[in-house]
Design a protein around this motif. Structure first.
Motif, PDB file in Angstrom:
ATOM      1  N   CYS A 212     -40.947 -10.103 -47.395  1.00 35.27           N
ATOM      2  CA  CYS A 212     -39.720 -10.781 -47.782  1.00 35.27           C
ATOM      3  C   CYS A 212     -40.000 -12.155 -48.374  1.00 35.27           C
ATOM      4  CB  CYS A 212     -38.818 -10.987 -46.566  1.00 35.27           C
ATOM      5  SG  CYS A 212     -37.818  -9.576 -46.133  1.00 35.27           S
ATOM      6  N   PRO A 213     -39.045 -12.685 -49.156  1.00 36.81           N
ATOM      7  CA  PRO A 213     -39.137 -14.094 -49.546  1.00 36.81           C
ATOM      8  C   PRO A 213     -38.899 -14.998 -48.344  1.00 36.81           C
ATOM      9  CG  PRO A 213     -37.056 -13.155 -50.277  1.00 36.81           C
ATOM     10  CD  PRO A 213     -37.876 -12.018 -49.754  1.00 36.81           C
TER      11      PRO A 213
ATOM     12  N   PRO B  38     -32.111 -14.973 -48.018  1.00 28.15           N
ATOM     13  CA  PRO B  38     -33.347 -15.647 -48.471  1.00 28.15           C
ATOM     14  C   PRO B  38     -33.113 -17.150 -48.585  1.00 28.15           C
ATOM     15  CG  PRO B  38     -32.265 -14.541 -50.309  1.00 28.15           C
ATOM     16  CD  PRO B  38     -31.548 -14.097 -49.065  1.00 28.15           C
TER      17      PRO B  38
ATOM     18  N   THR C  64     -36.467 -21.150 -51.380  1.00 30.47           N
ATOM     19  CA  THR C  64     -36.814 -20.251 -52.478  1.00 30.47           C
ATOM     20  C   THR C  64     -35.578 -20.053 -53.343  1.00 30.47           C
ATOM     21  OG1 THR C  64     -37.670 -18.048 -53.070  1.00 30.47           O
ATOM     22  CG2 THR C  64     -36.265 -18.183 -51.139  1.00 30.47           C
ATOM     23  N   ARG C  65     -35.790 -19.696 -54.592  1.00 31.27           N
ATOM     24  CA  ARG C  65     -34.666 -19.325 -55.468  1.00 31.27           C
ATOM     25  C   ARG C  65     -34.739 -17.837 -55.812  1.00 31.27           C
ATOM     26  NH1 ARG C  65     -31.616 -23.586 -56.897  1.00 31.27           N
ATOM     27  NH2 ARG C  65     -32.554 -25.670 -56.729  1.00 31.27           N
ATOM     28  N   TRP C  66     -35.306 -17.078 -54.901  1.00 34.94           N
ATOM     29  CA  TRP C  66     -35.401 -15.625 -55.068  1.00 34.94           C
ATOM     30  C   TRP C  66     -33.996 -15.014 -55.157  1.00 34.94           C
ATOM     31  CZ3 TRP C  66     -33.860 -11.169 -52.650  1.00 34.94           C
ATOM     32  CH2 TRP C  66     -34.604  -9.994 -52.910  1.00 34.94           C
ATOM     33  N   PRO C  67     -33.746 -14.008 -55.997  1.00 31.73           N
ATOM     34  CA  PRO C  67     -34.685 -13.283 -56.860  1.00 31.73           C
ATOM     35  C   PRO C  67     -34.712 -13.767 -58.313  1.00 31.73           C
ATOM     36  CG  PRO C  67     -32.649 -12.071 -56.742  1.00 31.73           C
ATOM     37  CD  PRO C  67     -32.450 -13.310 -55.892  1.00 31.73           C
ATOM     38  N   ASP C  68     -33.875 -14.780 -58.660  1.00 36.20           N
ATOM     39  CA  ASP C  68     -33.798 -15.207 -60.058  1.00 36.20           C
ATOM     40  C   ASP C  68     -34.874 -16.216 -60.434  1.00 36.20           C
ATOM     41  OD1 ASP C  68     -31.068 -13.940 -60.873  1.00 36.20           O
ATOM     42  OD2 ASP C  68     -30.656 -14.957 -58.988  1.00 36.20           O
ATOM     43  N   PHE C  69     -35.250 -17.078 -59.457  1.00 41.57           N
ATOM     44  CA  PHE C  69     -36.252 -18.124 -59.680  1.00 41.57           C
ATOM     45  C   PHE C  69     -35.884 -19.004 -60.885  1.00 41.57           C
ATOM     46  CE2 PHE C  69     -38.588 -14.648 -57.572  1.00 41.57           C
ATOM     47  CZ  PHE C  69     -38.970 -15.319 -56.430  1.00 41.57           C
TER      48      PHE C  69
ATOM     49  N   PRO D 238     -30.592 -18.893 -53.921  1.00 44.70           N
ATOM     50  CA  PRO D 238     -31.144 -17.610 -53.472  1.00 44.70           C
ATOM     51  C   PRO D 238     -29.995 -16.658 -53.156  1.00 44.70           C
ATOM     52  CG  PRO D 238     -31.345 -19.275 -51.746  1.00 44.70           C
ATOM     53  CD  PRO D 238     -30.885 -19.981 -52.970  1.00 44.70           C
TER      54      PRO D 238
END
Length: 232
Positions: A158-159, A183, A204-209, A215
C-alpha cells in the motif's frame, strides 16, 4: 443486537474471547475456515490461552478451523494456529511463519482475507506503519497445505498511511481487485514522512501524484504484464 450485547451473550455462553476477529472465510475445497485475528495489545499474561497464545499480542494471528464432518453448521470444530504474525527475526515477537518466508514476506495485523480458485489464502493488513515496522500495509499470499504450509509472500504494498481491504481475485486468477483506504493518513507514524499528514501536506499524493491533488481511496485492478495468471 448491538456488538456489545453480542459480546455479553457470548460471555454468558462461555465463548472463547479472541484477539479482535476481523474476517472469517471458508475454503470450499478443504472446508477449512480461516479467522483473521488482527491484534490485542490488552491481553495480559494471565489471560493467555491455547487460542490466544501471546500476551500483548500486537501483531495478531490466524486460526484455521475444520468443522466436524465438513458440516459448517456443526457445533464442534477442530482447529490450530496457521501463523502467529510479526517479524520472525525478532525472537521476543514469537512469530511462526514457515522458515521459507522471506524477509519481505512476513506481516502483522491480518484484516481481510480471500481464498482463490486454487485454494490459496490471501491476507490484507491494517496497521503495519502504526507499529513502527518500517513497512506499509499490503496483500500477502499464504500457502496452507503441504510442505509450504505457513509460507507467506508479499504481493502488493500500500501507499503510506493506507490500509488494504476487500481483496478479491477473479476465478481465472488473471485479475486481482483490492481496495486502498485512506492513503496519506497517519503521516507521523511513517518514518519517511515523520509529521502529521494534512490536506495541504499529505504523506503521499497517491494515486495521481500531482501537486494540488489530495490522496484518494481507490479500487485497484492488478493484472500480470503480458496477461495470464497473477499467481502460480
Amino acid at each position: 443486537m448491538s456488538s456489545s450485547r453480542a459480546r455479553r451473550a457470548a460471555d454468558l455462553l462461555g465463548a472463547t474471547k479472541m484477539d479482535r476477529p476481523e474476517d472469517v472465510e471458508a475454503n470450499p475445497q478443504t472446508d477449512k475456515v480461516y479467522v483473521m485475528l488482527t491484534n490485542n495489545a490488552r491481553r495480559k499474561a494471565e489471560q493467555v490461552d491455547a487460542a490466544n497464545p501471546r500476551a500483548n499480542n500486537e501483531f495478531g494471528h490466524i486460526i484455521e478451523m475444520l468443522p466436524e464432518g465438513g458440516d459448517h453448521a456443526a457445533r464442534k470444530f477442530t482447529w490450530e494456529i496457521l501463523v502467529k504474525c510479526g517479524n520472525p527475526s525478532i525472537a521476543d515477537v514469537g512469530a511462526t511463519f514457515s522458515s521459507a518466508t522471506s524477509k519481505d514476506g512476513w506481516f502483522g495485523m491480518p484484516d481481510n482475507c480471500a481464498i482463490d480458485s486454487e485454494g490459496r489464502l490471501w491476507v490484507s493488513t491494517d496497521g503495519m506503519s502504526e507499529k513502527s515496522t518500517g513497512r506499509t500495509d499490503g496483500l500477502f499470499a499464504i500457502d496452507t497445505e503441504g510442505a509450504a504450509r505457513g509460507t507467506s509472500k508479499l504481493f502488493f504494498r500500500c501507499p503510506a498511511g493506507a490500509e488494504l481491504c476487500g481483496p478479491m481475485p477473479t476465478p481465472d486468477l488473471t485479475t486481482f481487485f483490492v481496495a486502498v483506504q485512506h492513503p496519506g493518513d497517519d503521516g507521523k507514524d511513517w518514518s519517511a514522512f515523520g509529521r502529521i499528514s494534512t490536506f495541504d501536506d499529505p504523506a503521499t499524493r497517491w494515486p495521481d501524484f500531482q501537486d494540488g491533488m489530495p490522496p484518494r481511496p481507490s479500487i485497484v485492478a492488478i493484472t500480470k504484464r503480458g496477461g495470464g495468471k497473477i499467481a502460480g
